[in-house]
Structure formats: C-alpha cells, structure tokens
Enzyme design. Sequence first.
Site, PDB file in Angstrom:
ATOM      1  N   GLY A 161       0.852  -1.191   0.000  1.00  0.00           N
ATOM      2  CA  GLY A 161       0.000   0.000   0.000  1.00  0.00           C
ATOM      3  C   GLY A 161       0.880   1.231   0.000  1.00  0.00           C
ATOM      4  O   GLY A 161       1.970   1.240  -0.585  1.00  0.00           O
ATOM      5  N   ALA A 239       4.761  -2.881  11.118  1.00  0.00           N
ATOM      6  CA  ALA A 239       3.301  -2.747  10.972  1.00  0.00           C
ATOM      7  C   ALA A 239       2.606  -2.772  12.332  1.00  0.00           C
ATOM      8  O   ALA A 239       2.400  -1.728  12.962  1.00  0.00           O
ATOM      9  CB  ALA A 239       2.782  -3.838  10.050  1.00  0.00           C
ATOM     10  N   ARG A 240       2.282  -3.957  12.810  1.00  0.00           N
ATOM     11  CA  ARG A 240       1.650  -4.123  14.115  1.00  0.00           C
ATOM     12  C   ARG A 240       2.138  -5.444  14.708  1.00  0.00           C
ATOM     13  O   ARG A 240       2.211  -6.465  14.000  1.00  0.00           O
ATOM     14  CB  ARG A 240       0.120  -4.161  13.995  1.00  0.00           C
ATOM     15  CG  ARG A 240      -0.530  -2.809  13.720  1.00  0.00           C
ATOM     16  CD  ARG A 240      -0.412  -1.839  14.909  1.00  0.00           C
ATOM     17  NE  ARG A 240      -1.093  -0.575  14.690  1.00  0.00           N
ATOM     18  CZ  ARG A 240      -0.500   0.540  14.240  1.00  0.00           C
ATOM     19  NH1 ARG A 240       0.788   0.524  13.924  1.00  0.00           N
ATOM     20  NH2 ARG A 240      -1.184   1.657  14.096  1.00  0.00           N
ATOM     21  N   GLU A 268       2.143  -4.373  23.552  1.00  0.00           N
ATOM     22  CA  GLU A 268       2.772  -3.048  23.582  1.00  0.00           C
ATOM     23  C   GLU A 268       2.141  -2.252  24.696  1.00  0.00           C
ATOM     24  O   GLU A 268       0.899  -2.233  24.765  1.00  0.00           O
ATOM     25  CB  GLU A 268       2.530  -2.310  22.263  1.00  0.00           C
ATOM     26  CG  GLU A 268       3.720  -2.354  21.341  1.00  0.00           C
ATOM     27  CD  GLU A 268       3.492  -1.581  20.044  1.00  0.00           C
ATOM     28  OE1 GLU A 268       2.928  -0.471  20.104  1.00  0.00           O
ATOM     29  OE2 GLU A 268       3.884  -2.091  19.000  1.00  0.00           O
ATOM     30  N   HIS A 287       8.065   1.335  18.928  1.00  0.00           N
ATOM     31  CA  HIS A 287       6.997   1.914  18.089  1.00  0.00           C
ATOM     32  C   HIS A 287       7.243   3.416  17.846  1.00  0.00           C
ATOM     33  O   HIS A 287       6.420   4.260  18.195  1.00  0.00           O
ATOM     34  CB  HIS A 287       5.617   1.686  18.730  1.00  0.00           C
ATOM     35  CG  HIS A 287       4.506   1.740  17.716  1.00  0.00           C
ATOM     36  ND1 HIS A 287       3.359   1.009  17.822  1.00  0.00           N
ATOM     37  CD2 HIS A 287       4.382   2.452  16.556  1.00  0.00           C
ATOM     38  CE1 HIS A 287       2.570   1.267  16.795  1.00  0.00           C
ATOM     39  NE2 HIS A 287       3.182   2.141  15.999  1.00  0.00           N
TER      40      HIS A 287
HETATM   41  N1  NAP Z   1       5.460   1.457  13.038  1.00  0.00           N
HETATM   42  C1  NAP Z   1       4.768   2.560  12.833  1.00  0.00           C
HETATM   43  O1  NAP Z   1       4.962   3.562  13.508  1.00  0.00           O
HETATM   44  C2  NAP Z   1       3.758   2.591  11.731  1.00  0.00           C
HETATM   45  C3  NAP Z   1       3.583   3.793  11.027  1.00  0.00           C
HETATM   46  C4  NAP Z   1       2.647   3.822   9.996  1.00  0.00           C
HETATM   47  C5  NAP Z   1       1.918   2.680   9.675  1.00  0.00           C
HETATM   48  N2  NAP Z   1       2.107   1.528  10.377  1.00  0.00           N
HETATM   49  C6  NAP Z   1       1.333   0.311  10.026  1.00  0.00           C
HETATM   50  O2  NAP Z   1       1.496   0.049   8.633  1.00  0.00           O
HETATM   51  C7  NAP Z   1       0.250  -0.387   8.115  1.00  0.00           C
HETATM   52  C8  NAP Z   1       0.230  -0.183   6.604  1.00  0.00           C
HETATM   53  O3  NAP Z   1       0.129   1.209   6.326  1.00  0.00           O
HETATM   54  P1  NAP Z   1      -0.174   1.746   4.834  1.00  0.00           P
HETATM   55  O4  NAP Z   1      -0.374   3.196   4.964  1.00  0.00           O
HETATM   56  O5  NAP Z   1       0.830   1.218   3.880  1.00  0.00           O
HETATM   57  O6  NAP Z   1      -1.588   1.025   4.543  1.00  0.00           O
HETATM   58  P2  NAP Z   1      -2.354   0.879   3.153  1.00  0.00           P
HETATM   59  O7  NAP Z   1      -1.956   1.954   2.213  1.00  0.00           O
HETATM   60  O8  NAP Z   1      -3.782   0.724   3.502  1.00  0.00           O
HETATM   61  O9  NAP Z   1      -1.787  -0.499   2.556  1.00  0.00           O
HETATM   62  C9  NAP Z   1      -1.993  -1.720   3.195  1.00  0.00           C
HETATM   63  C10 NAP Z   1      -1.451  -2.853   2.345  1.00  0.00           C
HETATM   64  O10 NAP Z   1      -1.602  -4.062   3.081  1.00  0.00           O
HETATM   65  C11 NAP Z   1      -2.277  -5.017   2.261  1.00  0.00           C
HETATM   66  N3  NAP Z   1      -3.067  -5.934   3.095  1.00  0.00           N
HETATM   67  C12 NAP Z   1      -4.190  -5.674   3.790  1.00  0.00           C
HETATM   68  N4  NAP Z   1      -4.612  -6.787   4.425  1.00  0.00           N
HETATM   69  C13 NAP Z   1      -3.741  -7.764   4.086  1.00  0.00           C
HETATM   70  C14 NAP Z   1      -3.633  -9.136   4.409  1.00  0.00           C
HETATM   71  N5  NAP Z   1      -4.507  -9.755   5.219  1.00  0.00           N
HETATM   72  N6  NAP Z   1      -2.600  -9.835   3.898  1.00  0.00           N
HETATM   73  C15 NAP Z   1      -1.709  -9.229   3.077  1.00  0.00           C
HETATM   74  N7  NAP Z   1      -1.743  -7.939   2.735  1.00  0.00           N
HETATM   75  C16 NAP Z   1      -2.753  -7.213   3.246  1.00  0.00           C
HETATM   76  C17 NAP Z   1      -3.140  -4.212   1.309  1.00  0.00           C
HETATM   77  O11 NAP Z   1      -3.457  -5.030   0.194  1.00  0.00           O
HETATM   78  P3  NAP Z   1      -4.251  -4.483  -1.099  1.00  0.00           P
HETATM   79  O12 NAP Z   1      -3.305  -3.517  -1.756  1.00  0.00           O
HETATM   80  O13 NAP Z   1      -4.509  -5.684  -1.918  1.00  0.00           O
HETATM   81  O14 NAP Z   1      -5.491  -3.828  -0.555  1.00  0.00           O
HETATM   82  C18 NAP Z   1      -2.192  -3.036   1.015  1.00  0.00           C
HETATM   83  O15 NAP Z   1      -1.292  -3.397   0.007  1.00  0.00           O
HETATM   84  C19 NAP Z   1      -0.779   0.436   8.903  1.00  0.00           C
HETATM   85  O16 NAP Z   1      -2.053  -0.193   8.905  1.00  0.00           O
HETATM   86  C20 NAP Z   1      -0.164   0.517  10.277  1.00  0.00           C
HETATM   87  O17 NAP Z   1      -0.643  -0.504  11.110  1.00  0.00           O
HETATM   88  C21 NAP Z   1       3.019   1.470  11.390  1.00  0.00           C
END
Ligand code: NAP
Length: 330
Positions: A161, A239-240, A268, A287
């Site tokens: 994503g 991610a989480r 966490e 985090h």
């Molecule tokens: N560590 C940190 O401080 C931090 C900071 C920011 C974000 N994060 C985490 O990173 C995550 C991703 O952020 P983003 O902005 O990239 O989200 P995003 O733009 O919504 O992209 C999510 C991606 O994950 C894929 N996905 C969803 N469910 C899935 C599954 N069950 N199996 C495999 N792939 C799956 C989606 O597939 P499709 O493309 O096919 O829909 C998409 O490619 C967030 O939800 C958050 O929890 C962590």
Amino acid sequence: MLRVGYPDFIPASYISQLPAGIELIPLSQTIAGEVAIDAWIVAPHLEHTQAVWTHLRGVKLILGMMAGIDWLVPIVGEKITICNARGAHNIATAEWTISAILTVLKYFPFYQQLQQSKQAWKQRFAATKHYQQISGDTQQHFPPMLLEELHGKKVLLVGFGAIGQQIARLLEPFDVQLTRVAHHARQNPTVHPVNELNTLLPEAEILILILPLTAESRHLIGAQQLALLPQGALVVNAARGPIVDTDALVRSLHAGRIRAALDVSDPEPLPEDHPLWDCPNLFLTPHIAAANRQFIPRAIQSISAELSRYVEGKPLENVIQAGVTVSVVR
Ligand SMILES: NC(=O)c1ccc[n+]([C@@H]2O[C@H](COP(=O)([O-])OP(=O)(O)OC[C@H]3O[C@@H](n4cnc5c(N)ncnc54)[C@H](OP(=O)(O)O)[C@@H]3O)[C@@H](O)[C@H]2O)c1
C-alpha cells in the site's frame, strides 16, 4: 456548518490549514458534558481518545492521524466510518525499515557495544562467529565476514500500500530481488495474493511486514511461516505486533533460526519481564518509526484533503472502515 472536533493540543498553525467553511471545536482530555460534532479528528493518543469519545454525540466521520486504526475500532465500534491519514507516514516508516535492515546486516548493535567497551579493534573478529552462526556458512573466508550486504538480497514485501510502495522505492538503489505481496493480486508490477505467502517464504532472505492489523492478518506469521523461512532470514515488522505470533518468534530467535527487526511488538508496551527482551539476533525499537516533526503537519495535510472532499460531497479516498454513517465512500 459542519462541526469538526480536534485534539486541543494540536498547534493552531496546523489547525488553521483545515478547509474553510467548517466550525472547529477543540476537545480536551478533561472534556465535560456532551459535545455534538459531525466529524472528529482523532489524536494518535489512546488516553485522549478514550476520554473524549464518551462525551461526543452525532459523530459521522472519524479522521485518524495515524495510518493504522486497529486500536480505534474497539473504542468507537464498527458502524462509524473511519479514514486514516493515508500517505502521511510513508517516508518516516519506510526510512525506519531500510535503516533497521541495514542496522542488522551491518551488525551495528554489535559494533556499538564494542565502541562502548573501547574494544572495537581487538574484538571485531567476533563478528565472524555471529555471521557463521546465523548464516550457517562455516567456511573460512578472506577477508573474514564482519558484515553483510543488502545489495542483491531476496526481499519479500508483505503489504504493498502507501508505505509498502515507498519502501519499494527506497530499496531500488540496492538492486534487491523484490517480491511483492498484498491482499489482492495485480500486475505491473506483479503483486502476489496473500494466499500464496507460504510458497514465497522459503526464498525470502528478508521478510518485510507493512500491512494493517485485521482479524485476517493477526498471526499471519506463525510457527509454520517462520519455519519456512531460510536459515538466518531477517523478519522486519514495522506494521503491528500481533501480525507475528510472538511466542513462535521468541522460539525461532532462541533457536538461532532467524533474526528480527521490530518497531512493534505484541504486547505493547513490552513488559519488563517479557522474553522478547532477551532474544538473540533481535533489534527492537519502541513503536517510534513515524514519530518525528513531520508527523502532525503531514497528518493534518492528509486529513485536510479528505475533509475538503467530505465538505464538497466528493467520494472519500482514505476510508479504512466503511461504516454506515457516511454515504460518500469510494
Ligand atoms: N510502526 C509505525 O509507527 C507505523 C507507522 C505507519 C503505519 N504503520 C502500520 O502500517 C500499516 C500499513 O500502512 P499503509 O499506509 O501502507 O496502509 P495501506 O496503504 O492501507 O496499505 C496496506 C497494504 O496491506 C495489504 N493488506 C491488507 N490486508 C492484508 C492481508 N490480510 N494480507 C496481506 N496484505 C494485506 C493491502 O493489500 P491491497 O493492496 O490488496 O489492498 C495493502 O497493500 C498500517 O495499517 C499501520 O498498522 C506502522
């Protein structure tokens, strides 16, 4: 006029960038009585969110400042429409991911320890032992293996994503062999569906997890998946925490099978007596991947664009939970 609540600690200079034609209501953690608003900008702050939510009435749209909203759903329920600050944390989180990979492959924590004990020159060859243990390559090399390269590594990126695509861009100069996985398959570039994950894991020298925590992704990486990874593979979770089965991860790390770089953990915060703290081959940060000066301004920029779409009756673009409260969902 649309009434939009926002956390009172967000500086006015950022709040003033929100679209015109809305009424802004500052919401304090010590809020009293009932407050009617239409849309709510949610702080990246659990206590603030919990304290404020019970006082709100009429909220139709929630605009989160974070990318992940998994923590928000148990508080507000599944009926309300929730958007995230899509794109706001791409750069910071992708930079953390590349830095964490390089930190592990260059054995920086080991060299930092040597620096602190003023033993860097004398003790540096101990890194060869680490290389042999984790890679399983016990040959004598010259020069001795004192670090590894990212260049050319086979990288499996799970989540393609907003942040996953930024990670892929940052990986380009390293000429890695990149395989992408997402929820749904697509082409140009090839993205594999998650149901093919197990067939892809045996090739993954580096496994990057950057997908949302959902009922489906909880424990996506369990004992079976960790066992499928090659010896010495690096699991990177930005991610989480619950996307990985922590007990299985602890066992795999202690067995010397894999290594890990984690910005997130389950639970966490990690309690002081948690077994993860003592695991070998683990680089852990608390985090912090997106917590920098750009967090608030970029989140407000993303929210402002989404709020403008809402005000103008255009389809929303960052809907993470399509509840029943908003009809203009793309
Ligand atoms: N560590 C940190 O401080 C931090 C900071 C920011 C974000 N994060 C985490 O990173 C995550 C991703 O952020 P983003 O902005 O990239 O989200 P995003 O733009 O919504 O992209 C999510 C991606 O994950 C894929 N996905 C969803 N469910 C899935 C599954 N069950 N199996 C495999 N792939 C799956 C989606 O597939 P499709 O493309 O096919 O829909 C998409 O490619 C967030 O939800 C958050 O929890 C962590």
